[in-house]
Design a protein around this motif. Structure first.
Motif, PDB file in Angstrom:
ATOM      1  N   LEU A 200      -0.855   3.411 -54.528  1.00 28.22           N
ATOM      2  CA  LEU A 200       0.431   3.261 -54.583  1.00 28.22           C
ATOM      3  C   LEU A 200       1.165   2.479 -53.321  1.00 28.22           C
ATOM      4  O   LEU A 200       0.625   2.468 -52.211  1.00 28.22           O
ATOM      5  CB  LEU A 200       1.572   4.286 -54.612  1.00 28.22           C
ATOM      6  CG  LEU A 200       1.366   5.310 -55.844  1.00 28.22           C
ATOM      7  CD1 LEU A 200       2.354   6.427 -55.911  1.00 28.22           C
ATOM      8  CD2 LEU A 200       1.278   4.557 -57.317  1.00 28.22           C
ATOM      9  N   SER A 204       5.895  -0.381 -56.192  1.00 31.45           N
ATOM     10  CA  SER A 204       5.552   0.310 -57.262  1.00 31.45           C
ATOM     11  C   SER A 204       6.314   1.512 -57.218  1.00 31.45           C
ATOM     12  O   SER A 204       6.953   1.996 -58.220  1.00 31.45           O
ATOM     13  CB  SER A 204       4.204   0.698 -57.309  1.00 31.45           C
ATOM     14  OG  SER A 204       3.547   1.431 -56.224  1.00 31.45           O
ATOM     15  N   GLU A 208       9.187   2.487 -59.986  1.00 28.72           N
ATOM     16  CA  GLU A 208       9.327   3.727 -60.565  1.00 28.72           C
ATOM     17  C   GLU A 208      10.732   4.562 -60.307  1.00 28.72           C
ATOM     18  O   GLU A 208      11.370   5.234 -61.538  1.00 28.72           O
ATOM     19  CB  GLU A 208       8.394   4.775 -60.145  1.00 28.72           C
ATOM     20  CG  GLU A 208       8.292   6.110 -60.637  1.00 28.72           C
ATOM     21  CD  GLU A 208       7.954   6.101 -62.169  1.00 28.72           C
ATOM     22  OE1 GLU A 208       8.213   7.333 -62.660  1.00 28.72           O
ATOM     23  OE2 GLU A 208       7.627   5.397 -62.912  1.00 28.72           O
TER      24      GLU A 208
END
Length: 285
Positions: A200, A204, A208
């Motif tokens: 990650l 990202s 999210e």
């Protein structure tokens, strides 16, 4: 007269104390966090302190405590911009029919008595009892076996008392704005743990969580005193250590955790722990 004996057994026994101290923190106190293989008990004795424990966040006032289970990354900080005091004990033990409780607890009168007694005994048992960053405690030269036994028994009584009831919720008594921040932080940490084997990055995680980079940075600085990727690297390192402990080879861990190569994994691990995976295995496992 014939007497019949009753066989008493120990359902829980503390066998090791790693650190125990009383500490006073300034209003700007922040502990960036750690992970270790034993239990930790943090009881606030004055002021207010905040704690993360995995994906959970707790705020504790006097005579409220948090127990962190082994191998859980946890942090702490001064929660209301005032000085605070803490009783800290890390320990390990054996238990037959009792599970050591974890989470936040508000102490009753009996449990407060145990905490007060433990606090009063610490200076007579350990040296360096106010050094929050001490990794190894030393016993006082004039320590008596009876005093150490008393400390052990009091800690066992406290743990046994807590094991009989449920822990408090993470967001109890929080104002709405703070509660929302806590819930958001918990959701992000849960996402990190669910994707611990994926590489990650900040973008990202922002996507999210639906947050900007600056908001994400402020959120993690508030609850951990560090950055979001620093926190994620700590989680990744802890997971790698658990895989090493299970007997996985470095090549298997590299593939499982999606590192580009075994050398890259080894370099990552050494930057985070100060040792190569092989050195860590020889020293720690």
């Amino acid at each position: 007269m014939d007497y019949t004996s009753v066989n008493f057994f120990s359902s829980f026994s503390i066998n090791y104390i790693y650190t125990a101290y009383l500490a006073r923190f300034n209003r700007d106190f922040r502990f960036p966090g750690e992970t270790h293989s034993f239990w930790e008990l943090d009881c606030v004795t004055d002021g207010k302190l905040g704690f993360t424990s995995g994906e959970h966040i707790y705020e504790c006032s006097p005579y409220e405590l948090v127990i962190h289970e082994p191998d859980i990354f946890h942090t702490s900080w001064a929660a209301d911009n005032k000085n605070a005091s803490l009783l800290f004990i890390s320990f390990d033990g054996k238990y037959a029919d009792r599970k050591i409780p974890c989470g936040k607890f508000t102490l009753n009168d009996e449990e407060r008595f145990y905490v007060d007694m433990l606090s009063s005994l610490i200076p007579s048992i350990f040296d360096n009892t106010e050094n929050f960053y001490a990794k190894q405690m030393t016993f006082r030269k004039d320590l008596s076996a009876g005093t150490m036994q008393k400390f052990k028994n009091l800690l066992e009584l406290l743990i046994l008392s807590l094991s009989g009831r449920n822990s408090n919720t993470s967001f109890e008594d929080s104002d709405p704005a703070l509660k929302k921040q806590m819930e958001l932080f918990s959701a992000i940490v849960r996402y990190m743990n669910d994707n611990i084997c994926e590489p990650l990055d900040t973008q990202s995680i922002c996507t999210e969580a639906g947050l900007s980079g600056s908001t994400l940075k402020k959120l993690f600085n508030k609850f951990t005193g560090g950055g979001v990727m620093e926190y994620y690297r700590s989680l990744r390192t802890n997971h790698a250590i658990s895989l090493l402990s299970s007997g996985m080879s470095m090549a298997e861990i590299s593939r499982t955790m999606n590192f580009s190569s075994q050398n890259y994994f080894s370099g990552f691990f050494k930057r985070e722990t100060g040792m190569s995976p092989l050195e860590y295995s020889k020293k720690k496992l």
